[in-house]
Design a protein around this motif. Structure first.
Motif, PDB file in Angstrom:
ATOM      1  N   ALA A  14      -4.611  39.847  55.180  1.00  0.00           N
ATOM      2  CA  ALA A  14      -3.335  39.351  54.652  1.00  0.00           C
ATOM      3  C   ALA A  14      -2.420  40.512  54.293  1.00  0.00           C
ATOM      4  O   ALA A  14      -1.249  40.523  54.646  1.00  0.00           O
ATOM      5  CB  ALA A  14      -3.573  38.473  53.430  1.00  0.00           C
ATOM      6  N   LEU A  15      -2.986  41.481  53.595  1.00  0.00           N
ATOM      7  CA  LEU A  15      -2.161  42.601  53.159  1.00  0.00           C
ATOM      8  C   LEU A  15      -1.862  43.537  54.318  1.00  0.00           C
ATOM      9  O   LEU A  15      -0.900  44.297  54.264  1.00  0.00           O
ATOM     10  CB  LEU A  15      -2.839  43.347  52.015  1.00  0.00           C
ATOM     11  N   ASP A 120       9.986  43.276  35.995  1.00  0.00           N
ATOM     12  CA  ASP A 120       9.423  43.595  37.318  1.00  0.00           C
ATOM     13  C   ASP A 120       8.560  42.448  37.834  1.00  0.00           C
ATOM     14  O   ASP A 120       8.598  42.110  39.021  1.00  0.00           O
ATOM     15  CB  ASP A 120       8.570  44.874  37.252  1.00  0.00           C
ATOM     16  N   ILE A 121       7.781  41.861  36.934  1.00  0.00           N
ATOM     17  CA  ILE A 121       6.912  40.746  37.321  1.00  0.00           C
ATOM     18  C   ILE A 121       7.759  39.532  37.688  1.00  0.00           C
ATOM     19  O   ILE A 121       7.511  38.849  38.682  1.00  0.00           O
ATOM     20  CB  ILE A 121       5.916  40.401  36.183  1.00  0.00           C
ATOM     21  N   LYS A 122       8.793  39.292  36.881  1.00  0.00           N
ATOM     22  CA  LYS A 122       9.692  38.165  37.154  1.00  0.00           C
ATOM     23  C   LYS A 122      10.330  38.295  38.525  1.00  0.00           C
ATOM     24  O   LYS A 122      10.431  37.331  39.276  1.00  0.00           O
ATOM     25  CB  LYS A 122      10.795  38.097  36.088  1.00  0.00           C
ATOM     26  N   ALA A 123      10.748  39.523  38.848  1.00  0.00           N
ATOM     27  CA  ALA A 123      11.428  39.755  40.117  1.00  0.00           C
ATOM     28  C   ALA A 123      10.462  39.653  41.298  1.00  0.00           C
ATOM     29  O   ALA A 123      10.854  39.267  42.390  1.00  0.00           O
ATOM     30  CB  ALA A 123      12.097  41.126  40.109  1.00  0.00           C
ATOM     31  N   SER A 124       9.207  39.982  41.074  1.00  0.00           N
ATOM     32  CA  SER A 124       8.265  40.062  42.199  1.00  0.00           C
ATOM     33  C   SER A 124       7.842  38.694  42.724  1.00  0.00           C
ATOM     34  O   SER A 124       7.570  38.545  43.904  1.00  0.00           O
ATOM     35  CB  SER A 124       7.020  40.842  41.791  1.00  0.00           C
ATOM     36  N   LEU A 125       7.771  37.717  41.845  1.00  0.00           N
ATOM     37  CA  LEU A 125       7.308  36.374  42.222  1.00  0.00           C
ATOM     38  C   LEU A 125       5.947  36.407  42.904  1.00  0.00           C
ATOM     39  O   LEU A 125       5.595  35.516  43.696  1.00  0.00           O
ATOM     40  CB  LEU A 125       8.324  35.676  43.139  1.00  0.00           C
ATOM     41  N   GLY A 187       3.879  34.191  51.900  1.00  0.00           N
ATOM     42  CA  GLY A 187       5.040  34.898  51.334  1.00  0.00           C
ATOM     43  C   GLY A 187       5.661  35.833  52.342  1.00  0.00           C
ATOM     44  O   GLY A 187       6.871  35.898  52.488  1.00  0.00           O
ATOM     45  N   LYS A 188       4.818  36.567  53.090  1.00  0.00           N
ATOM     46  CA  LYS A 188       5.341  37.523  54.054  1.00  0.00           C
ATOM     47  C   LYS A 188       6.054  36.822  55.206  1.00  0.00           C
ATOM     48  O   LYS A 188       7.036  37.296  55.712  1.00  0.00           O
ATOM     49  CB  LYS A 188       4.219  38.398  54.626  1.00  0.00           C
ATOM     50  N   LEU A 189       5.531  35.657  55.591  1.00  0.00           N
ATOM     51  CA  LEU A 189       6.119  34.964  56.735  1.00  0.00           C
ATOM     52  C   LEU A 189       7.519  34.446  56.441  1.00  0.00           C
ATOM     53  O   LEU A 189       8.316  34.257  57.341  1.00  0.00           O
ATOM     54  CB  LEU A 189       5.206  33.803  57.179  1.00  0.00           C
TER      55      LEU A 189
END
Ligand code: G3D
Ligand code: MG
Length: 191
Positions: A14-15, A120-125, A187-189
């Motif tokens: 995945a990563l 930062d955590i909020k922005a990262s989702l 998420g990446k897709l």
């Protein structure tokens, strides 16, 4: 058995979709089972322990382009400013909860709430995987009780999942990691 390679294989694949090094945080209070858990993820990796300041231990290990950072969220947040430096560029968080530690469940809940307030955590989702660890111990909170106690139903800004685990035997670990891997891929897709 080669179950351990399978676990890392899932998250690794995945990563591996990421072009840049990916960062996974493994956090929770001390004694929750993080070190025991990461031994299932670690085989064949190089590890180093970093101690930026007295009393705060960070362990980092990498597998391919994935960097795992592990530390205890303990000490009444004395080291929060240090551990917040690891929140940047995080692709996934694994939160290890001791489902038998009913006394400190509210401490874990408060640390989680503070984490989720971080900009930062909020922005990262980024997706969050919770292990309700030590589920083998009689009298442990059930998965459902852990979700209630930790206020997980309030998390609406990101995918999350709680999985019962036994970090010693590895039961539940692969299933949890598989969920996380799917979320990272999804998420990446859509990026
Ligand atoms: P930490 O790294 O989060 O601080 P550790 O936690 O991995 O060091 O684990 C703390 C203790 O809990 C260890 O016991 C470990 O064996 C135990 N433990 C971890 N996961 C489980 C689990 O799923 N079930 C049970 N029954 N015990 C678990 P010791 O005795 O070595 O301190
Ligand atoms: Mg440890």
């Amino acid at each position: 058995e080669d179950n351990e390679m399978g676990i890392l294989g899932d998250i690794g694949r995945a990563l591996g979709l990421l072009k840049h090094p990916a960062s996974v945080l493994v956090i929770g209070l001390d004694n929750s089972g993080k070190t025991t858990l990461i031994n299932h993820l670690k085989s064949g990796t190089t590890s180093r322990e970093v101690t930026p300041t007295v009393g705060f231990q960070v362990e980092e290990f990498s597998k391919g382009s994935i960097n795992f950072t592990v530390y205890d969220m303990s000490g009444q947040g004395r080291y929060r400013s240090l551990w917040e430096s690891y929140y940047r560029d995080v692709q996934a968080i694994i939160f290890v909860l001791d489902s038998t530690d009913k006394m400190r469940m509210c401490v874990a809940k408060d640390e989680l709430a503070t984490l989720l307030e971080n900009s930062d955590i909020k922005a990262s989702l980024c997706p969050m995987l919770f292990f309700a660890n030590k589920s083998d111990v009689p009298g442990a909170y059930t998965n459902e009780e852990c979700m209630q106690e930790m206020n997980l139903f309030n998390i609406r800004d990101r995918p999350w999942h709680m999985r019962s685990s036994n970090a010693i035997s590895g039961a539940g670990v692969a299933e949890g990691i598989a969920w996380l891997a799917d979320e990272i891929k999804a998420g990446k897709l859509t990026d």
